[in-house]
Design a protein around this motif. Sequence first.
Motif, PDB file in Angstrom:
ATOM      1  N   LEU A  86     -16.658 -33.787   5.403  1.00 24.75           N
ATOM      2  CA  LEU A  86     -17.544 -32.630   5.484  1.00 24.75           C
ATOM      3  C   LEU A  86     -18.523 -32.742   6.648  1.00 24.75           C
ATOM      4  CD1 LEU A  86     -18.239 -32.106   1.671  1.00 24.75           C
ATOM      5  CD2 LEU A  86     -16.984 -30.545   3.169  1.00 24.75           C
ATOM      6  N   ASP A  95     -10.358 -28.663   5.071  1.00 23.68           N
ATOM      7  CA  ASP A  95     -10.306 -28.314   6.484  1.00 23.68           C
ATOM      8  C   ASP A  95      -9.958 -26.842   6.673  1.00 23.68           C
ATOM      9  OD1 ASP A  95     -10.428 -29.304   9.268  1.00 23.68           O
ATOM     10  OD2 ASP A  95      -8.334 -28.683   9.317  1.00 23.68           O
ATOM     11  N   ILE A 152     -18.920 -19.059  10.430  1.00 23.50           N
ATOM     12  CA  ILE A 152     -20.079 -19.951  10.389  1.00 23.50           C
ATOM     13  C   ILE A 152     -21.390 -19.187  10.569  1.00 23.50           C
ATOM     14  CG2 ILE A 152     -20.156 -20.623  12.834  1.00 23.50           C
ATOM     15  CD1 ILE A 152     -20.614 -22.938   9.785  1.00 23.50           C
ATOM     16  N   ALA A 157     -13.965 -20.459   7.966  1.00 22.67           N
ATOM     17  CA  ALA A 157     -15.313 -19.988   7.658  1.00 22.67           C
ATOM     18  C   ALA A 157     -15.924 -19.227   8.838  1.00 22.67           C
ATOM     19  CB  ALA A 157     -16.207 -21.165   7.287  1.00 22.67           C
ATOM     20  N   LEU A 184     -13.022 -24.694   5.804  1.00 23.80           N
ATOM     21  CA  LEU A 184     -14.076 -24.788   6.813  1.00 23.80           C
ATOM     22  C   LEU A 184     -13.653 -24.181   8.145  1.00 23.80           C
ATOM     23  CD1 LEU A 184     -15.304 -28.381   5.954  1.00 23.80           C
ATOM     24  CD2 LEU A 184     -16.533 -26.251   5.529  1.00 23.80           C
ATOM     25  N   ALA A 212     -19.350 -19.911   1.365  1.00 28.88           N
ATOM     26  CA  ALA A 212     -18.635 -21.139   1.743  1.00 28.88           C
ATOM     27  C   ALA A 212     -18.523 -22.075   0.545  1.00 28.88           C
ATOM     28  CB  ALA A 212     -19.349 -21.833   2.895  1.00 28.88           C
ATOM     29  N   LYS A 260     -16.544 -32.165  10.004  1.00 33.39           N
ATOM     30  CA  LYS A 260     -16.089 -30.787  10.187  1.00 33.39           C
ATOM     31  C   LYS A 260     -17.258 -29.826  10.362  1.00 33.39           C
ATOM     32  CE  LYS A 260     -12.777 -27.868  10.549  1.00 33.39           C
ATOM     33  NZ  LYS A 260     -11.779 -27.944  11.611  1.00 33.39           N
ATOM     34  N   ILE A 261     -18.267 -29.945   9.512  1.00 38.12           N
ATOM     35  CA  ILE A 261     -19.400 -29.027   9.579  1.00 38.12           C
ATOM     36  C   ILE A 261     -20.184 -29.235  10.882  1.00 38.12           C
ATOM     37  CG2 ILE A 261     -21.607 -28.399   8.506  1.00 38.12           C
ATOM     38  CD1 ILE A 261     -20.218 -28.904   5.793  1.00 38.12           C
ATOM     39  N   ASN A 311     -22.012 -17.608   7.271  1.00 42.19           N
ATOM     40  CA  ASN A 311     -22.257 -18.616   6.242  1.00 42.19           C
ATOM     41  C   ASN A 311     -23.624 -19.267   6.372  1.00 42.19           C
ATOM     42  OD1 ASN A 311     -18.792 -19.705   6.077  1.00 42.19           O
ATOM     43  ND2 ASN A 311     -19.857 -18.173   4.890  1.00 42.19           N
TER      44      ASN A 311
END
Length: 198
Positions: free
Chosen positions: A127, A74, A82, A80, A77, A92, A130-131, A85
């Motif tokens: 994943l 977490d 985004i 990150a 991410l 990432a 979160k993503i 990435n």
Amino acid sequence: MKDGAKTPDRRVIKTKRAIKNAFARLLTEKDINDITISDIADLADINRKTFYNYYAGVYEIVDEIENDIADAFDRVLTDADIKNNLQTPLQAFEKLTAIIDTDLDFFGYLLSKESNFNLAAKLVTLLKTKIRALVVPYVKVDEKKVDLMLDFTMPGLVAVYQQWFNSDRRESLDEISENISVLCFKGIPTYLELMKML
């Protein structure tokens, strides 16, 4: 011990790590319901009293392992970038690989084919959730399409790492991460073209 103002004692960290590693190793040999406190204490080279200083039982270890891994992923991410990435996804993946690299033996036990601790499925769910939350605001795609993408890529991503742990590990984790980043973000045709160039 759960006081956020205190830094955990090194001995505490070392003992808890020994307990978790022993538990993870036992999962490759026994069903979780057959693992006893004595089994864990013996393998961790501690006594039962020491075990109970930290955990009430086996399932409390499971909860802590799940929470520790979820928190680590977490953090990566959440931090990150985004937008960046999506253009250069390898960064990432390198951060996720760094988490696994901190304790290869531990993750190896948990992701072993013989392990009955369903870490792989839990990682897929974590994943995806979160993503999805990070990606949806940045892509002009129907959310159902994002779900389809994540349903397709995340189980494969975790399966590749799981397969690596169950192999002779000739490729490095960095190589695995690079290959996965290409497959996830540029697709199979690009991956195959890159393989021809090697």
